[in-house]
Design a protein around this motif. Structure first.
Motif, PDB file in Angstrom:
ATOM      1  N   TYR A  14      79.481  13.264  67.108  1.00 40.21           N
ATOM      2  CA  TYR A  14      80.610  14.009  67.590  1.00 40.21           C
ATOM      3  C   TYR A  14      80.638  14.235  69.232  1.00 40.21           C
ATOM      4  N   ASP A  15      80.272  13.300  69.649  1.00 43.16           N
ATOM      5  CA  ASP A  15      80.241  13.163  71.354  1.00 43.16           C
ATOM      6  C   ASP A  15      79.831  14.489  71.959  1.00 43.16           C
ATOM      7  N   GLY A  16      78.869  15.183  71.362  1.00 45.58           N
ATOM      8  CA  GLY A  16      78.048  16.099  72.124  1.00 45.58           C
ATOM      9  C   GLY A  16      78.871  17.534  71.703  1.00 45.58           C
ATOM     10  N   ASN A  17      80.121  17.561  71.029  1.00 41.81           N
ATOM     11  CA  ASN A  17      80.616  18.515  70.818  1.00 41.81           C
ATOM     12  C   ASN A  17      80.292  19.543  69.500  1.00 41.81           C
ATOM     13  N   SER A  33      65.267  16.487  69.325  1.00 42.65           N
ATOM     14  CA  SER A  33      65.575  15.191  69.645  1.00 42.65           C
ATOM     15  C   SER A  33      66.557  14.706  68.649  1.00 42.65           C
ATOM     16  N   ALA A  34      66.194  14.583  67.326  1.00 40.78           N
ATOM     17  CA  ALA A  34      67.082  14.130  66.542  1.00 40.78           C
ATOM     18  C   ALA A  34      68.374  14.767  66.080  1.00 40.78           C
ATOM     19  N   ASN A  35      68.483  16.072  66.295  1.00 38.32           N
ATOM     20  CA  ASN A  35      69.547  16.797  66.242  1.00 38.32           C
ATOM     21  C   ASN A  35      70.668  16.422  67.679  1.00 38.32           C
ATOM     22  N   GLU A  36      70.099  16.433  68.842  1.00 44.60           N
ATOM     23  CA  GLU A  36      70.777  15.957  69.918  1.00 44.60           C
ATOM     24  C   GLU A  36      71.326  14.580  69.865  1.00 44.60           C
ATOM     25  N   THR A  37      70.658  13.851  69.161  1.00 50.19           N
ATOM     26  CA  THR A  37      70.928  12.497  69.130  1.00 50.19           C
ATOM     27  C   THR A  37      72.273  12.187  68.023  1.00 50.19           C
ATOM     28  N   PHE A  38      71.943  12.693  66.895  1.00 48.08           N
ATOM     29  CA  PHE A  38      73.219  13.029  65.788  1.00 48.08           C
ATOM     30  C   PHE A  38      74.411  13.710  66.535  1.00 48.08           C
ATOM     31  N   LEU A  39      74.340  15.026  67.276  1.00 47.82           N
ATOM     32  CA  LEU A  39      75.394  15.345  67.887  1.00 47.82           C
ATOM     33  C   LEU A  39      76.065  14.569  68.719  1.00 47.82           C
ATOM     34  N   GLU A  40      75.453  13.829  69.640  1.00 45.41           N
ATOM     35  CA  GLU A  40      75.959  12.979  70.611  1.00 45.41           C
ATOM     36  C   GLU A  40      76.695  11.640  69.839  1.00 45.41           C
TER      37      GLU A  40
END
Length: 124
Positions: free
Chosen positions: A91-94, A81-88
Protein backbone atom coordinates in the motif's frame (compact mmCIF):
# COMPACT_ATOMS: atom_id res chain seq x y z
CA UNK A 1 18.10 -4.56 7.33
CA UNK A 2 14.63 -5.23 8.75
CA UNK A 3 13.97 -8.26 10.91
CA UNK A 4 11.47 -9.57 8.38
CA UNK A 5 14.17 -9.56 5.70
CA UNK A 6 16.39 -11.69 7.92
CA UNK A 7 13.94 -14.43 8.88
CA UNK A 8 12.91 -16.92 6.19
CA UNK A 9 9.53 -18.66 6.24
CA UNK A 10 11.15 -21.88 7.49
CA UNK A 11 12.93 -19.99 10.27
CA UNK A 12 9.70 -18.20 11.17
CA UNK A 13 8.07 -21.54 11.88
CA UNK A 14 10.78 -22.17 14.48
CA UNK A 15 10.46 -18.66 15.89
CA UNK A 16 6.70 -19.03 16.42
CA UNK A 17 7.30 -22.10 18.58
CA UNK A 18 10.13 -20.42 20.50
CA UNK A 19 8.00 -17.31 21.14
CA UNK A 20 5.22 -19.49 22.47
CA UNK A 21 7.37 -21.79 24.61
CA UNK A 22 10.06 -19.20 25.53
CA UNK A 23 12.86 -21.80 25.60
CA UNK A 24 13.32 -25.30 24.17
CA UNK A 25 16.01 -27.89 23.60
CA UNK A 26 16.55 -29.16 20.06
CA UNK A 27 14.65 -32.37 20.79
CA UNK A 28 11.74 -30.46 22.33
CA UNK A 29 11.67 -28.13 19.34
CA UNK A 30 11.64 -31.04 16.88
CA UNK A 31 8.81 -32.63 18.86
CA UNK A 32 6.76 -29.40 18.82
CA UNK A 33 7.34 -28.80 15.12
CA UNK A 34 6.53 -32.42 14.26
CA UNK A 35 3.06 -32.44 15.84
CA UNK A 36 1.30 -31.97 12.50
CA UNK A 37 3.87 -33.60 10.23
CA UNK A 38 7.31 -35.09 10.86
CA UNK A 39 10.27 -32.71 10.59
CA UNK A 40 13.90 -33.50 9.94
CA UNK A 41 16.03 -32.90 13.03
CA UNK A 42 19.15 -31.95 11.05
CA UNK A 43 17.18 -29.37 9.02
CA UNK A 44 15.81 -27.80 12.20
CA UNK A 45 19.32 -27.76 13.68
CA UNK A 46 20.65 -25.99 10.56
CA UNK A 47 17.86 -23.41 10.72
CA UNK A 48 18.55 -22.85 14.43
CA UNK A 49 22.24 -22.22 13.73
CA UNK A 50 21.29 -19.71 11.04
CA UNK A 51 19.05 -17.90 13.51
CA UNK A 52 21.91 -17.90 16.04
CA UNK A 53 24.30 -16.48 13.42
CA UNK A 54 21.76 -13.71 12.73
CA UNK A 55 21.52 -12.90 16.48
CA UNK A 56 17.83 -13.76 16.51
CA UNK A 57 18.14 -16.83 18.76
CA UNK A 58 20.65 -17.63 21.49
CA UNK A 59 21.89 -20.99 22.67
CA UNK A 60 22.24 -21.52 26.42
CA UNK A 61 23.82 -24.62 27.93
CA UNK A 62 21.14 -26.53 29.83
CA UNK A 63 23.39 -29.42 30.87
CA UNK A 64 26.47 -31.14 29.49
CA UNK A 65 24.44 -32.96 26.83
CA UNK A 66 22.06 -30.31 25.50
CA UNK A 67 21.41 -26.64 25.00
CA UNK A 68 18.26 -24.60 25.21
CA UNK A 69 17.32 -22.14 22.49
CA UNK A 70 15.72 -18.81 23.32
CA UNK A 71 14.51 -15.98 21.08
CA UNK A 72 16.47 -12.72 21.27
CA UNK A 73 13.83 -10.79 19.33
CA UNK A 74 10.30 -10.53 20.66
CA UNK A 75 7.30 -11.56 18.63
CA UNK A 76 5.93 -8.04 19.06
CA UNK A 77 9.06 -6.50 17.52
CA UNK A 78 8.91 -8.96 14.62
CA UNK A 79 5.21 -8.29 13.99
CA UNK A 80 5.81 -4.55 13.99
CA UNK A 81 8.51 -4.96 11.36
CA UNK A 82 6.34 -7.36 9.32
CA UNK A 83 3.41 -4.94 9.43
CA UNK A 84 5.59 -2.04 8.27
CA UNK A 85 7.03 -4.15 5.44
CA UNK A 86 3.56 -5.30 4.35
CA UNK A 87 2.17 -1.77 4.45
CA UNK A 88 5.07 -0.39 2.39
CA UNK A 89 5.08 -3.24 -0.11
CA UNK A 90 1.35 -3.51 -0.69
CA UNK A 91 0.00 0.00 0.00
CA UNK A 92 3.01 2.31 -0.41
CA UNK A 93 2.87 2.99 3.31
CA UNK A 94 -0.69 4.35 3.15
CA UNK A 95 -2.75 3.03 6.07
CA UNK A 96 -5.95 4.61 4.70
CA UNK A 97 -5.73 2.60 1.48
CA UNK A 98 -5.12 -0.59 3.40
CA UNK A 99 -8.07 -0.07 5.73
CA UNK A 100 -10.35 0.94 2.86
CA UNK A 101 -9.39 -2.21 0.99
CA UNK A 102 -10.23 -4.40 3.98
CA UNK A 103 -13.55 -2.62 4.53
CA UNK A 104 -14.52 -2.70 0.85
CA UNK A 105 -13.64 -6.39 0.53
CA UNK A 106 -15.62 -7.12 3.71
CA UNK A 107 -12.57 -8.68 5.30
CA UNK A 108 -13.37 -6.75 8.43
CA UNK A 109 -16.54 -7.09 10.50
CA UNK A 110 -18.71 -4.29 11.84
CA UNK A 111 -17.51 -5.15 15.34
CA UNK A 112 -13.89 -4.81 14.21
CA UNK A 113 -14.70 -1.45 12.57
CA UNK A 114 -16.28 -0.24 15.81
CA UNK A 115 -13.22 -1.36 17.75
CA UNK A 116 -10.94 0.51 15.32
CA UNK A 117 -13.06 3.64 15.64
CA UNK A 118 -12.85 3.40 19.44
CA UNK A 119 -9.07 3.09 19.24
CA UNK A 120 -8.91 6.10 16.91
CA UNK A 121 -11.14 8.14 19.25
CA UNK A 122 -8.88 7.28 22.21
CA UNK A 123 -5.76 8.42 20.32
CA UNK A 124 -7.19 11.85 19.47
Amino acid sequence: MKITDQITDAELEIMKVLWEKKSLTLNELVEELSKEEPKNKSTIKTLLYRLIDKNIVKSVEKNKKENEYKPLISEKKYLKSANETFLEKMYDGNVNNMLLNFVEDKKITKEEIEKLLNIIDERE
